[in-house]
Design an enzyme around this catalytic site. Structure first.
Site, mmCIF file in Angstrom:
data_model
loop_
_atom_site.group_PDB
_atom_site.id
_atom_site.type_symbol
_atom_site.label_atom_id
_atom_site.label_comp_id
_atom_site.label_asym_id
_atom_site.label_seq_id
_atom_site.Cartn_x
_atom_site.Cartn_y
_atom_site.Cartn_z
ATOM 1 N N ASP A 1 1.453 10.456 5.015
ATOM 2 C CA ASP A 1 1.971 11.146 6.196
ATOM 3 C C ASP A 1 0.839 11.944 6.836
ATOM 4 O OD1 ASP A 1 3.722 11.979 8.092
ATOM 5 O OD2 ASP A 1 4.785 13.413 6.819
ATOM 6 N N ASP B 1 -14.573 24.472 -34.531
ATOM 7 C CA ASP B 1 -13.651 23.751 -35.404
ATOM 8 C C ASP B 1 -14.041 22.278 -35.481
ATOM 9 O OD1 ASP B 1 -11.581 22.808 -36.889
ATOM 10 O OD2 ASP B 1 -9.998 23.793 -35.750
ATOM 11 N N ARG C 1 -2.412 8.755 12.357
ATOM 12 C CA ARG C 1 -2.966 7.411 12.473
ATOM 13 C C ARG C 1 -4.185 7.469 13.389
ATOM 14 N NH1 ARG C 1 -0.709 2.200 12.591
ATOM 15 N NH2 ARG C 1 -2.460 0.705 12.553
ATOM 16 N N GLU D 1 0.858 -1.190 0.000
ATOM 17 C CA GLU D 1 0.000 0.000 0.000
ATOM 18 C C GLU D 1 0.893 1.238 0.000
ATOM 19 O OE1 GLU D 1 -3.152 -2.144 3.110
ATOM 20 O OE2 GLU D 1 -2.109 -0.287 3.659
ATOM 21 N N LYS E 1 2.021 4.714 1.527
ATOM 22 C CA LYS E 1 2.038 5.259 2.887
ATOM 23 C C LYS E 1 1.772 6.760 2.830
ATOM 24 C CE LYS E 1 4.789 5.332 7.125
ATOM 25 N NZ LYS E 1 4.320 6.678 7.497
ATOM 26 N N ASP F 1 -13.361 22.341 -30.605
ATOM 27 C CA ASP F 1 -12.514 23.490 -30.311
ATOM 28 C C ASP F 1 -13.267 24.771 -30.639
ATOM 29 O OD1 ASP F 1 -10.275 24.892 -29.589
ATOM 30 O OD2 ASP F 1 -9.280 24.681 -31.521
#
Length: 598
Positions: A25, A524, A28, A21, A23, A433
């Site tokens: 920051d 266009d 937790r 997995e 990680k 466009d």
């Protein structure tokens, strides 16, 4: 409830027993939903419900009257694979409910679940990791919650996916500049303690710098680089030195430096060069860690340029040269700015570049010299640059972030792509466009784009819109895969063009010659054809304003839309603050209505 924790390792383990997995920051945390109320608590068992009301709101909107217990990470996104710990820390310091609510609206936090411990009063801790992970995915699908981190999705609870292949997760970590990778043994149970079944492998930033001082009171070493010829401080590093290394370093500083009584530290002129690793940076390093002494690198090579390059997490195999080269005079843009921009937008633009024959416009001297189109891959391209031959031309295929960054270092400023994949005869999307006569008539493109949106809405088609990076807008209709050829989409685009002319002859024109268009908006239709290309999403343009071909939210397409806001720096901030308007583009597969009668 105790938390299961990982051991740190330097190398990613490989083998069939390991799954992986990304990680993040963050903080937790565990989330418990008892069927009507939510409890959110940290590893120290501090309650977090009041700090993150947006997460609690998602519980109340999506969780049924069943018990759910999740383990995960509270994050503030920078991109779908990278979290901003420093911003999260500032958010957590807020105390008044008014300021917390304001912050939750401006930059919401997310709970990223990577494990499920209880569901419907059924304990899952003793089940194998692989089984818990499948249960987590099934549960989130049932709750209508994202099973992949989705930056700026209004559902603030999402899950972190599992990868079976080490190379795949390593690429994802490189692409997003993630904090690291977690490796987990597929058969492990949730023990609620630190275990060799979970390993965390950091993918840190790395900087070469010099030591400026040592503070005896805390054992910290101050490090820095040269900026404009003067030594400037970056931050402090206390960790990673062996006992012998630290003792030797302190002795050298004391013998060759001087004592600053006011600051209570020993100072030394730039001479001792070291390499440090760190997790993130905001005014100081987070988790700074000494790696090695660099005895063969003179202090004069530790410059602000070195620092800026380190913050890019530039891939090792991609050469980075001449970052101080000026590209634009006004606005002032250097090559390092363009490289940083490309590194930031890579996760958002690569899905649109992948598997397409790429044509680039190179500006080897920026706006100060001539530009040229390049289709043929040069002979000096490194081996990792993929190519595909079509009509005797070896086109570059930008499937990998390293290829895109190599092109950026070659000053391929503009990226142009066809409407089909390199190996396919089928059309991936219809793009119309809208080209006004000049920048002063940009409002015509805004009006025309909204006309097209109304048409596509009435036809039951999901459309997207993008600023061209110049003076117009482009409306996209992604198509169901492997369904339509250009011969089959042509009658539809012709019908749309004809309808626009009939419905709004005051607004639209299909006159090919500019001198005959007057002050009307050119739609266009011929541009959408085999062999034609369009500027790719997030490509910079080589125009004098240095604007970006930037995807837009439909609600932005109004009289207040300012085309000059889509600068190199503005788009990077926009992605962090608002996310990508094309986030659901690849999942959208429109089935065109029957237009045989057109």
């Amino acid at each position: 409830m105790s938390f299961m924790l990982a051991f740190s390792r330097e190398q990613l383990p490989e083998g069939k027993q390991w799954h992986y997995e990304l990680k993040y920051d963050g903080y937790r945390a565990q989330l418990i939903w008892d069927g009507s109320t939510c409890t959110l608590f940290s590893r120290n068992h501090n309650r977090l419900e009041k700090q993150f009301p947006e997460i609690i709101d998602t519980c109340q909107r999506h969780f049924p009257k069943k018990t759910v217990h999740l383990d995960g990470e509270i994050v503030l996104f920078q991109n779908p694979g990278l979290a901003d710990f420093h911003a999260l820390k500032s958010r957590h310091r807020l105390r008044s409910q008014a300021s917390i609510l304001a912050a939750s609206r401006k930059r919401p936090a997310y709970f990223l679940a990577f494990d499920i411990l209880v569901y419907e009063d059924r304990e899952l801790k003793n089940e194998p990791y692989i089984k818990r992970k499948k249960e987590l995915e099934r549960t989130f699908k049932n709750f209508d919650l994202p099973t992949n981190p989705a930056h700026h999705d209004t559902r603030r609870i999402q899950s972190i996916p599992m990868y079976e292949n080490a190379e795949t997760v390593q690429y994802q970590a490189k692409l997003y500049r993630s904090e690291g990778i977690v490796a987990k043994i597929r058969q492990h149970t949730y023990s609620g303690k630190r275990s060799e079944s979970w390993l965390k492998i950091k993918t840190p930033y790395v900087i070469t710098c010099f030591i400026l001082s040592y503070t005896p009171a805390n054992g910290y070493f101050e490090v820095g680089v040269f900026k404009d010829g003067k030594a400037v401080t970056l931050g402090q590093c206390p960790h990673g030195f062996s006992k012998t290394e630290k003792e030797t370093l302190v002795t050298i500083i004391k013998n060759n430096g001087s004592w600053n009584a006011q600051a209570q530290k020993y100072e030394i002129n730039p001479s001792i060069v070291v390499t440090l690793a760190f997790t993130t940076y905001s005014n100081d390093f987070r988790e700074a860690h000494f790696q090695s002494f660099e005895l063969n690198i003179p202090a004069g090579r530790c410059t602000w340029e070195t620092w800026e390059n380190a913050m890019l997490k530039w891939p090792k195999r991609v050469t980075l040269t001449h970052p101080d080269k000026p590209l634009w005079e006004a606005p002032e843009i250097f090559k390092r700015d363009f490289l940083a921009y490309t590194r930031t937008v890579a996760p958002f633009c690569l899905p649109h570049l992948a598997e397409r024959l790429l044509t680039v416009v190179r500006y080897p001297h920026g706006r100060f010299g001539e530009a040229f189109f390049q289709k043929q891959c040069p002979e000096y391209a490194p081996s990792y640059v993929e190519t595909e031959t079509f009509e005797e031309i070896d086109y570059i295929i930008s499937n990998h972030v390293d290829t895109l960054l190599w092109l950026a270092n070659q000053l391929a400023i503009e990226w142009h792509i066809p409407f089909s994949l390199s190996s396919s005869r089928y059309v991936e999307e219809i793009v119309l466009d809208l080209d006004p006569p000049d920048v002063e008539a940009f409002s015509l493109a805004i009006e025309g784009a909204n006309v097209l949106k109304d048409i596509f809405d009435q036809l039951g088609l999901t459309s997207f819109v993008k600023f061209s990076g110049n003076k117009g807008l482009q409306v996209y209709v992604p198509l169901i895969e492997n369904r339509y050829t250009y011969e089959e989409t042509h009658p539809f685009t012709e019908a749309i063009g004809a309808y626009c002319l009939r419905a709004r002859p005051d607004l639209f024109t299909r006159e090919r010659f500019k001198k005959h268009r007057g002050q009307k908006l050119y739609i266009d239709i011929p541009q959408h054809a085999f062999g034609k290309t369009i500027i790719a999403p997030y490509s910079l343009r080589g125009n004098a304003e240095a604007l970006v071909a930037c995807p837009l939210f439909w609600e932005e397409v109004s009289s207040s839309l300012d085309r000059t806001a889509f600068t190199l720096h503005g788009v990077q901030q926009r992605l962090e603050d608002e996310g990508c308007p094309f986030r659901l583009y690849m999942e959208t597969q429109n089935l065109l209505p029957d237009f045989s009668h057109y």
